[in-house]
Design a protein around this motif. Sequence first.
Motif, PDB file in Angstrom:
ATOM      1  N   UNK A 207      15.673   1.335  -7.361  1.00  0.00           N
ATOM      2  CA  UNK A 207      14.287   0.917  -7.568  1.00  0.00           C
ATOM      3  C   UNK A 207      13.335   2.105  -7.421  1.00  0.00           C
ATOM      4  N   UNK A 208      13.495   2.859  -6.341  1.00  0.00           N
ATOM      5  CA  UNK A 208      12.581   3.974  -6.107  1.00  0.00           C
ATOM      6  C   UNK A 208      12.803   5.092  -7.126  1.00  0.00           C
ATOM      7  N   UNK A 209      14.042   5.304  -7.548  1.00  0.00           N
ATOM      8  CA  UNK A 209      14.292   6.291  -8.602  1.00  0.00           C
ATOM      9  C   UNK A 209      13.536   5.912  -9.872  1.00  0.00           C
ATOM     10  N   UNK A 210      13.503   4.620 -10.172  1.00  0.00           N
ATOM     11  CA  UNK A 210      12.750   4.156 -11.341  1.00  0.00           C
ATOM     12  C   UNK A 210      11.258   4.386 -11.152  1.00  0.00           C
ATOM     13  N   UNK A 211      10.763   4.150  -9.941  1.00  0.00           N
ATOM     14  CA  UNK A 211       9.352   4.411  -9.638  1.00  0.00           C
ATOM     15  C   UNK A 211       9.037   5.894  -9.818  1.00  0.00           C
TER      16      UNK A 211
ATOM     17  N   UNK B  17       4.151   7.273   4.436  1.00  0.00           N
ATOM     18  CA  UNK B  17       3.131   6.745   3.525  1.00  0.00           C
ATOM     19  C   UNK B  17       3.639   5.669   2.579  1.00  0.00           C
ATOM     20  N   UNK B  18       4.965   5.493   2.495  1.00  0.00           N
ATOM     21  CA  UNK B  18       5.513   4.559   1.512  1.00  0.00           C
ATOM     22  C   UNK B  18       5.974   3.246   2.102  1.00  0.00           C
ATOM     23  N   UNK B  19       5.391   2.855   3.238  1.00  0.00           N
ATOM     24  CA  UNK B  19       5.851   1.647   3.929  1.00  0.00           C
ATOM     25  C   UNK B  19       5.763   0.405   3.042  1.00  0.00           C
ATOM     26  N   UNK B  20       4.667   0.267   2.321  1.00  0.00           N
ATOM     27  CA  UNK B  20       4.470  -0.956   1.532  1.00  0.00           C
ATOM     28  C   UNK B  20       5.514  -1.074   0.427  1.00  0.00           C
ATOM     29  N   UNK B  21       5.918   0.046  -0.157  1.00  0.00           N
ATOM     30  CA  UNK B  21       6.940   0.004  -1.203  1.00  0.00           C
ATOM     31  C   UNK B  21       8.280  -0.412  -0.608  1.00  0.00           C
TER      32      UNK B  21
END
Length: 414
Positions: A172-176, A362-366
């Motif tokens: 998922x994060x790689x796609x982001x 900083x990426x907690x919400x993701x």
Amino acid sequence: MNDSTDHSLQGPGCPVAHHGSDLTRLYGPEAATDPGGIYERLRKEHGSVAPVLLEGDIPAWLVLGYRDSRRVLENPLQFARDARTWRDLREGRIADDSPLVPMLAWRPDCVSQDGEAHRRLRRAVNDALQSAAGRGVRRHAMRFANKQIDTFAGSGRADLVADYADCLPMIVVARVLGLAEAEGRRLVESCAQVMRGGENAVLHDGVIKEILGELAERRRSEPGSDLATGLLEHHAGLDHDEVVSHLRAVLIAAHVTTNLLARVLALVLTDDSRLSGLISGQLNISAVVEEAMWNSPPLAVLPGRFAVGDVELGGHRVKEGDLLVIGLAPGNLDPEIRPELGVSVHGNQAHLAFGAGPHECPGQSIGMAVIEIAVDVLLHRLPGLRLAVPSGELTSTASTWMSLLDSLPVEFDV
């Protein structure tokens, strides 16, 4: 290997820089199987701060106490993130191929810097993450969760670590970031090797930087709706190396999220009331995540901070240039703030799992969005989901930085 601690090193003035001393290692067989036991023994022998050895027998201070951890994390003027302050690195005691390099060395990103340089880069990362999150993190998570479940849904059995948690947040994060699914899958093992340490850590770190460097070059000429483009186009004017280093930082954070997902799934599947509460909607997944954050944070030890000058911490004299690593797991279990571990932590978000201070993740919400969807889709796709082994048979293996669930075998109705 001797993992005992020399009692003569206790108390103020503990000489952490004495390489030949009989200090406890945070790596090796004992650390791999019983990191919690090591933390508690060190707490009894040294208090809230203890001298330890990292891979290569490099000395460091492990901060075990909750309050001391917050002091270090929230005071960059005393405890810098910039590894160029690190005395062992300055004096040439850290080899270029040391597995500590990918975790501790200076890089041109906000993670490695303080002050105005940090603020400039952090604003760019925050803006790009917020923009990327608004463009469909939940949609990507839903799509890839279902796609991953499709690979084992017909068999009635799965290992939710290897078959699901280990790869889903990374894809998922790689796609982001702007990577194709195949590239994301390729990076799963490289990120794991970096966090695991050992002789291949630097090699796999090079693989990560190569793939992300190619992505940055592509997006410079072919912009897209992704994090790489957001960083490249930000008014802060990040150069190529800054963009690549920040993409790497986000990717490593995604790997840490895989461990959190596995821990959350284990909590759900080892307690029928949690499982039924989530399926019925009476329990919110955030409550389970909070419990995992407190009791088994995805990153057990946070690298690293460096003493800007001589300072006293936890009754010990920390010298200028000393390395400190922050025990997020032992800090969360500090008996000074949690004298009774059985008391519910529901609604209490003061854990150290995301760090603290100016470098708080900083990426907690993701990460939270990915976990929420991953658990929800799994529970509703697989009727009768249950552990395939007694909960007491679940095991973990730790590196210096993380304690990873080995497997989570389950059965379900087909």
